[in-house]
Structure formats: structure tokens, C-alpha cells
Write an enzyme that holds these catalytic residues in place. Structure first.
Site, PDB file in Angstrom:
ATOM      1  CD  GLU A 289      -7.355  -7.068  -5.172  1.00  0.00           C
ATOM      2  OE1 GLU A 289      -6.501  -7.534  -5.961  1.00  0.00           O
ATOM      3  OE2 GLU A 289      -7.540  -5.842  -5.012  1.00  0.00           O
TER       4      GLU A 289
ATOM      5  NE  ARG B  98      -7.403  -1.907  -1.544  1.00  0.00           N
ATOM      6  CZ  ARG B  98      -7.127  -1.558  -2.803  1.00  0.00           C
ATOM      7  NH1 ARG B  98      -6.198  -2.214  -3.490  1.00  0.00           N
ATOM      8  NH2 ARG B  98      -7.791  -0.593  -3.400  1.00  0.00           N
TER       9      ARG B  98
ATOM     10  CD1 TRP C 178      -1.605   3.523 -13.116  1.00  0.00           C
ATOM     11  CD2 TRP C 178      -2.654   4.378 -11.353  1.00  0.00           C
ATOM     12  NE1 TRP C 178      -2.823   2.914 -13.026  1.00  0.00           N
ATOM     13  CE2 TRP C 178      -3.487   3.423 -11.932  1.00  0.00           C
ATOM     14  CE3 TRP C 178      -3.113   5.053 -10.198  1.00  0.00           C
ATOM     15  CZ2 TRP C 178      -4.755   3.110 -11.436  1.00  0.00           C
ATOM     16  CZ3 TRP C 178      -4.354   4.731  -9.699  1.00  0.00           C
ATOM     17  CH2 TRP C 178      -5.170   3.775 -10.327  1.00  0.00           C
TER      18      TRP C 178
ATOM     19  CE1 TYR D 112      -5.410   1.824  -6.851  1.00  0.00           C
ATOM     20  CE2 TYR D 112      -4.582   1.877  -4.606  1.00  0.00           C
ATOM     21  CZ  TYR D 112      -5.059   1.173  -5.679  1.00  0.00           C
ATOM     22  OH  TYR D 112      -5.195  -0.178  -5.584  1.00  0.00           O
TER      23      TYR D 112
ATOM     24  CD  GLU E  93      -1.885  -4.648  -3.167  1.00  0.00           C
ATOM     25  OE1 GLU E  93      -2.827  -4.820  -2.375  1.00  0.00           O
ATOM     26  OE2 GLU E  93      -2.041  -4.532  -4.395  1.00  0.00           O
TER      27      GLU E  93
ATOM     28  CG  ASP F 104      -2.600  -1.442  -3.296  1.00  0.00           C
ATOM     29  OD1 ASP F 104      -1.382  -1.214  -3.410  1.00  0.00           O
ATOM     30  OD2 ASP F 104      -3.309  -1.869  -4.234  1.00  0.00           O
TER      31      ASP F 104
ATOM     32  NE  ARG G 123      -1.589  -7.560  -4.448  1.00  0.00           N
ATOM     33  CZ  ARG G 123      -2.867  -7.843  -4.628  1.00  0.00           C
ATOM     34  NH1 ARG G 123      -3.437  -8.820  -3.964  1.00  0.00           N
ATOM     35  NH2 ARG G 123      -3.594  -7.140  -5.482  1.00  0.00           N
TER      36      ARG G 123
ATOM     37  CG  HIS H 264      -1.641   1.497  -6.706  1.00  0.00           C
ATOM     38  ND1 HIS H 264      -1.753   2.041  -7.954  1.00  0.00           N
ATOM     39  CD2 HIS H 264      -2.321   0.346  -6.739  1.00  0.00           C
ATOM     40  CE1 HIS H 264      -2.476   1.251  -8.716  1.00  0.00           C
ATOM     41  NE2 HIS H 264      -2.835   0.209  -8.007  1.00  0.00           N
TER      42      HIS H 264
ATOM     43  CD  GLU I 130      -2.020  -4.590  -8.145  1.00  0.00           C
ATOM     44  OE1 GLU I 130      -2.586  -4.981  -7.116  1.00  0.00           O
ATOM     45  OE2 GLU I 130      -2.339  -3.556  -8.746  1.00  0.00           O
TER      46      GLU I 130
END
Ligand code: EZ4
Ligand code: CO
Length: 403
Positions: A340, A148, A403, A160, A237, A211, A284, A213, A263
Site C-alpha cells: 500500500e 484501491r 471502525w 470511511y 480487505e 477495503d 497485511r 474496514h 493492518e
């Protein structure tokens, strides 16, 4: 049948906080389950200690499905990350017990191995594209087949996914939330440059992931997915938050970049529309935050009908207990995609001795009966809980952002 005689919650901070449930039986066998919810750890500890443990004493440890239904349906208040992480901890511990009693590594009870190992991806990140690509090369040299990439965004102080410690990435870094500044406009310009440079430097034989986020609107995400298309990502992602599952439709309509999300999901209902309408390619959700092995098997079965594969969350805030459970699960399902993998610190590995090993880009869970992971309670005691938060995120005008 092994009867549950005791259950205890163990909170420890070997570099970061972990909450563990240990269930003991009258058969001389115990099981362990991970109950860690990053930044909200004590809420799950209380949910377990005050509300779940009393209901477990005296129950038949082998009745895993019934216990799951008892805790999920019986509580009346369904779903949510606190509830589902607590149920997951019980579920993992009971599967651990059942497999230990059977004398088999857990994946054998789940149907046996479907593959040689679970392909994992590592995290390469840096302030600049150059630094990120150097990190990626380090992973590839270690045998990783998938990496990643996250890079600093020019003009933003902190981003991030870019960590201070290159070996052990840890976003929950302060006893009160630190604040990041964000600009989607700047990010949308820099992210494609990172992947253009990555393909030029790293070639095409390594899987590259990214990602986002949850930080874009659907149309911004569609633009990024389209701009990244030439670089053939393994996945993009969390392009948008998924409270609105239909937010993924515009991204799909504009791009063939594979999409992953989940996630933060805690139930099969969070995944349902995304999977049934084939709006994503990878789910995820994890055995920890999504209600244990029992519910993850259902999520994976639903996903398999639609050719959606798993790509379970595996950051450092998921303990080696979750990692072990995820590997047994991943080994046993037909539609495993990728796992992951962020390495834990030596202190964490001391508190949670485990049998899984990395080689050649794969993790394998090992052949010990059960989950193949334990908690060393003496070691755990040396690392008392310390409050720690994830950062928050604001736009440049000061307004709160995702976030
Ligand atoms: O921010 O695990 O893909 N991984 C991630 C993680 C999450 C943390 C939150 O607890 O996005 O780094
Ligand atoms: Co993520």
C-alpha cells in the site's frame, strides 16, 4: 561491535503525528525506527522512553535477534500494538545500523533482491462513483498498476475512505474523534455498483482493490465477496474483524474473491490460523505495528508455506521510515504481493528525507546504505505534536459500530 550509547524519541507533526526512535552508537553510526501508532502516539513514546531506552544503553547494536527476544519475552507482558510498535522501532533502527556498518542497502542483508521493485497501490476515492473513477484514471495516468476504490454510500453523510483532500488522505482529522454514521445494508447495495462501473470504464488490465474496514458480519461479507466476484478484485480487505480468525471461513466457502487482512495485527499469532487454514490470500501486517523486520520475516516465511502473499499496510500514519523498511523487506522476500502506498505531504518528506522513488507502478528503496531514510531533527522541531484522533463509527440507531 557498535555499542548503543544513546536512544531518543522524537515526536513531530508535519501535517500528522509521527513518533521516531533514533539509536546512536559509539561507531559513529545511528539508526532510525518508526514508532507511530495513530491516535495513541504518546503511549508508544512513553513505552520507549520510560521502559525500553534504559535497557538499550550499552548493548551490542548488532545483536538484533537477541534484542528482539529480550524485549518481547523479557517484558513478560507480550504482544499488543503499543508493545509491538515499540519493539518494531528498536528493530528497524538496529537493522538500519547494521546495514550502514556493512555499507549495504538493507535488502542486501536480507538476502538480496527477488524482484525489480515493489508494486504499489494508490487510493482513489470520491463522494460518487463518477468522482471515484475520475480519481482512478488519474492514478492510472501516473503509472499505477493497482488502485484501491472507495466511494461514498448514497444516503450516508460521510463514508470511511472518502477524503476531503484528494492528494493527501488523512483519516485522523480532529482533536477529538468525529462521528460517522454507517449502514451495512446501504453499503452492500452500492459497493458492487462501483466495481461494475469501474470495470466498464477502466477495463481489466488494472488491479482493483477494496477495503471494507471490518464493518460486516461473516455472512454479509460472504455476500459482498460473492457479488464482487464478476469484477475480479485483486483483494477485498478487512471484510470482517479478525479477532475471530474462523470468521473468514464462511466468506471462503461462498466466494473466490481474494481476501486480505491484518493492518491492525501485531503478532504472528494473529496470523497463524488464517494462514495455516488458507482462509486469506494476503497478509497485511507491517514492519511497524507487527514487531519490526525480525517478526515480519517470520510471518512472511509462514505465509509462503501456504501460498499467502504479503500486502503490507502503508497508509500515511506509517512514516517514510516504515515505508523504506517495508520496501527493503518486500524486495527481499519470495512471496511479496503488493505494498500500500499513500503519498506523504511535502512537510513530511522534508522531515524524513528518503531515497525511495516511484516509477511505473513500482516503488524502489534506493541504494543508500541502511534503510535509506533519515530524520531532519531541526525540521521535526518546527512541527510540535498535536493531539489527533481517528473517527468513530455508529449505526443509524446510535449504537457503536466497528471502525
Ligand atoms: O484506516 O491507517 O488500508 N488502509 C487503511 C487506513 C487505516 C489507517 C488507520 O490508522 O485502512 O486508512
Ligand atoms: Co485498511
Amino acid at each position: 561491535m557498535p555499542k548503543i550509547t544513546a536512544a531518543r524519541v522524537i515526536t513531530t507533526c508535519p501535517g500528522r503525528n509521527f513518533v521516531t526512535l533514533k539509536i546512536e552508537t559509539d561507531a559513529g553510526v545511528y539508526g532510525v525506527g518508526d514508532a507511530t501508532l495513530n491516535g495513541r502516539e504518546l503511549a508508544v513514546a512513553s513505552y520507549l522512553e520510560d521502559h525500553v531506552v534504559p535497557c538499550l544503553i550499552g548493548r551490542d547494536a548488532h545483536r538484533i535477534e537477541d534484542t528482539w527476544q529480550y524485549l518481547y519475552r523479557g517484558a513478560y507482558w507480550r504482544r499488543g500494538p503499543v508493545t509491538m510498535s515499540a519493539i518494531a522501532a528498536v528493530d528497524m533502527a538496529l537493522w538500519d545500523i547494521k546495514a550502514k556498518v556493512a555499507g549495504l542497502p538493507l535488502y542486501q542483508l536480507l538476502g538480496g533482491a527477488c524482484r525489480q521493485g515493489c508494486m504499489v497501490y494508490g487510493h482513489a476515492n470520491g463522494e460518487t462513483i463518477e468522482e471515484t473513477l475520475q480519481e482512478a484514471e488519474r492514478y492510472i495516468e501516473q503509472g499505477y498498476r493497482a488502485v484501491r476504490l472507495q466511494s461514498g454510500v448514497p444516503g450516508l453523510k460521510s463514508t470511511y475512505g472518502v477524503s476531503k483532500d484528494k492528494d493527501f488522505y488523512e483519516p485522523a482529522d480532529a482533536d477529538l474523534p468525529t462521528e460517522n454514521l454507517w449502514s451495512t445494508e446501504k453499503y452492500l447495495r452500492s459497493a458492487p455498483e462501483l466495481f461494475a462501473a469501474a470495470r466498464e470504464r477502466l477495463g481489466w488490465d488494472v488491479h482493483l482493490l477494496h477495503d471494507a474496514h471490518h464493518r460486516m458480519t461473516p455472512i454479509e461479507a460472504a455476500r459482498l465477496a460473492k457479488d464482487l466476484e464478476p469484477y475480479r478484485l485483486f483483494w477485498l480487505e478487512d471484510a470482517v474483524p479478525a479477532e475471530n480468525q474462523e470468521s473468514f471461513r464462511p466468506i471462503r466457502q461462498h466466494s473466490t474473491t481474494p481476501l486480505a487482512v491484518g493492518e491492525v495485527f501485531n503478532s504472528i499469532w494473529d496470523c497463524k490460523q488464517l494462514i495455516e487454514e488458507q482462509l486469506i490470500d494476503y497478509i497485511r501486517a507491517t514492519v511497524l505495528h507487527a514487531g519490526g523486520i525480525t517478526q515480519m520475516r517470520r510471518i512472511a516465511s509462514l505465509a509462503d508455506l501456504y501460498r499467502v502473499r504479503t500486502g503490507c499496510h502503508g497508509a500515511t500514519d506509517l512514516s517514510p521510515i516504515t515505508m523504506s523498511a517495508a520496501l527493503h523487506f518486500g524486495l527481499s522476500i519470495p512471496n511479496f504481493g503488493i505494498q500500500e502506498y499513500m503519498r506523504h505531504t511535502d512537510d513530511t518528506n522534508t522531515v524524513f528525507p528518503h531515497g525511495y522513488r516511484f516509477s511505473d507502478g513500482y516503488l524502489r528503496p534506493g541504494e543508500q546504505p541502511g534503510l535509506g531514510v533519515d530524520i531532519d531533527e531541526d525540521a521535526a522541531e518546527q512541527f510540535p505534536y498535536r493531539r489527533a484522533y481517528l473517527p468513530v463509527n455508529r449505526l443509524q440507531d446510535g449504537s457503536m459500530h466497528d471502525w
